[in-house]
Write a protein that holds these residues in place. Structure first.
Motif, PDB file in Angstrom:
ATOM      1  N   LEU A  20       0.838  -1.215   0.000  1.00 22.04           N
ATOM      2  CA  LEU A  20       0.000   0.000   0.000  1.00 22.04           C
ATOM      3  C   LEU A  20       0.870   1.262   0.000  1.00 22.04           C
ATOM      4  CD1 LEU A  20      -2.792  -1.178   2.485  1.00 22.04           C
ATOM      5  CD2 LEU A  20      -2.907  -1.039  -0.026  1.00 22.04           C
ATOM      6  N   GLU A  24       0.876   4.138  -2.824  1.00 16.44           N
ATOM      7  CA  GLU A  24       0.687   5.528  -2.409  1.00 16.44           C
ATOM      8  C   GLU A  24       1.785   6.417  -2.994  1.00 16.44           C
ATOM      9  OE1 GLU A  24      -1.761   6.694  -0.434  1.00 16.44           O
ATOM     10  OE2 GLU A  24      -0.941   8.738  -0.237  1.00 16.44           O
ATOM     11  N   ASP A  26       3.393   5.809  -5.634  1.00 21.04           N
ATOM     12  CA  ASP A  26       3.414   5.634  -7.086  1.00 21.04           C
ATOM     13  C   ASP A  26       4.796   5.154  -7.571  1.00 21.04           C
ATOM     14  OD1 ASP A  26       2.189   5.605  -9.490  1.00 21.04           O
ATOM     15  OD2 ASP A  26       2.369   7.756  -9.896  1.00 21.04           O
ATOM     16  N   THR A  55      -6.306  -3.952  -5.097  1.00 24.61           N
ATOM     17  CA  THR A  55      -5.317  -2.879  -5.293  1.00 24.61           C
ATOM     18  C   THR A  55      -5.088  -2.579  -6.771  1.00 24.61           C
ATOM     19  OG1 THR A  55      -3.484  -4.462  -5.306  1.00 24.61           O
ATOM     20  CG2 THR A  55      -4.040  -3.453  -3.178  1.00 24.61           C
ATOM     21  N   ALA A 191      -3.181   1.548   7.948  1.00 22.65           N
ATOM     22  CA  ALA A 191      -2.920   1.690   6.503  1.00 22.65           C
ATOM     23  C   ALA A 191      -3.933   0.870   5.697  1.00 22.65           C
ATOM     24  CB  ALA A 191      -1.501   1.240   6.187  1.00 22.65           C
ATOM     25  N   ALA A 195      -6.787   2.645   3.183  1.00 26.43           N
ATOM     26  CA  ALA A 195      -6.824   2.258   1.762  1.00 26.43           C
ATOM     27  C   ALA A 195      -8.071   1.438   1.422  1.00 26.43           C
ATOM     28  CB  ALA A 195      -5.569   1.452   1.425  1.00 26.43           C
TER      29      ALA A 195
END
Ligand code: SF4
Length: 313
Positions: A20, A24, A26, A55, A191, A195
């Motif tokens: 994650l 986040e 990228d 995801t 987290a 997400a």
């Protein structure tokens, strides 16, 4: 120079949080990889599929193949065991059983003639680290690439992890990167929540960590919870103990080896009821250190939420 970011996903909370973070931030050329040991709980397999879908990051499954090493061992058994004084019945039993099954964990144990243990933990390297290096890292390693291997480890998990650096170079353009090293466990689940990703449901069912079922490092409480909730997993291990014993020079081996394990041979099937995994499950239901049955523990409803992280109120 091209940058590759590869997250090792286990189906557990820490590697999920790490994925994650990579999403986040990228991270360029992001890939996720799952090393299938063949010894995971079905819920973990389902969770890894769910994670890829939720995801949008495809998760590549890799696994180790021990066919050649089992063939090498067969040859060794055939040519060397007799001259080393191994009984003919044990030699024949090993030759009969030494054929790859296609299950990485079982094949590893057949090849080694034993199970991994807390002291001789060859499983992580053979079943996870090596296939990821050989099948994922090596094909993209060249002098024009930098590979970041994202690892979901945290300092407060163990003494061994306390002094790990956040980033270190392995060599050849490969770096270990541990972005959640300083996170407390609460931040890991937070987290997930932020997400909108569910944690592996095994955390709600008495597992304090997710991995092999059971892991050679599992605690007494975890083993009891596993045996109560998933007797099928215990039955699978019982059968594996029988098979791997046939490939053992001693004629006997168990998943949890203890120094006072009685010597029981593979052909001595009647004793399996008090040997190996069954004996450890029996012990997991005793009060600490003793062999007496713990009535309180037995009376507990182990199907109720027993998350070690207090996920449910
Ligand atoms: S989860 Fe446990 S048994 Fe499985 S590979 Fe890791 S250390 Fe070995």
């Amino acid at each position: 120079m091209s940058e590759h970011n590869i997250v090792s996903v286990s189906g557990g909370k820490d590697s999920t949080a790490t994925l994650l973070v990579a999403l986040e931030l990228d991270a360029p050329n992001l890939q996720a990889v799952f090393a299938d040991t063949g010894h995971e709980h079905p819920e973990t397999y389902n969770y890894v599929r769910y994670l890829a879908e939720a995801t949008g990051v495809p998760i590549r499954w890799v696994s180790a193949d021990f066919a050649q090493r089992i063939a090498g061992k067969r040859n060794y058994v055939e040519t060397k065991w007799r001259e080393k004084g191994v009984l003919e019945s044990i030699v024949q039993a090993a030759l009969d059983i030494l054929h790859p099954t296609g299950n990485p964990f079982l094949d590893l144990c057949l090849w080694k003639g034993r199970f991994p243990s807390t002291n001789v933990r060859f499983c992580t390297e053979e079943l996870k680290r090596n296939p990821i290096i050989e099948q994922v890292f090596m094909p993209i390693m060249d002098d024009k690439s930098m590979i970041l291997s994202w690892q979901g480890v945290r300092r407060d998990e163990s003494f061994a992890r306390r002094y790990l650096p956040e980033c270190d170079e392995v060599g050849g353009g490969l770096f270990n990167y541990r972005p959640i090293l300083k996170w407390p466990v609460e931040a890991v689940f937070e987290a997930h929540r932020v997400a909108g990703i569910k944690p592996n449901p095994l955390y709600l069912k008495g597992c304090s960590r997710v991995g092999c079922m059971p892991c050679v490092n599992c605690s007494k409480d975890e083993l009891r919870a596993i045996a109560d909730r998933w007797p099928g997993e215990v039955a699978r291990v019982r059968e594996w103990e029988r098979l791997v014993s046939l490939a053992s020079r001693r004629g006997s081996t168990t998943l949890f080896t203890t120094s006072n394990d009685p010597m029981v041979t593979a052909s001595d099937s009647v004793n399996y009821q008090t040997h190996g995994i069954d004996r450890m499950v029996e012990w997991s239901r005793t009060a600490r250190g003793g062999r007496q049955f713990d009535l309180l523990a037995a009376a507990e409803d182990s199907k109720a939420c027993s998350s070690a992280y207090g996920l449910c109120e």
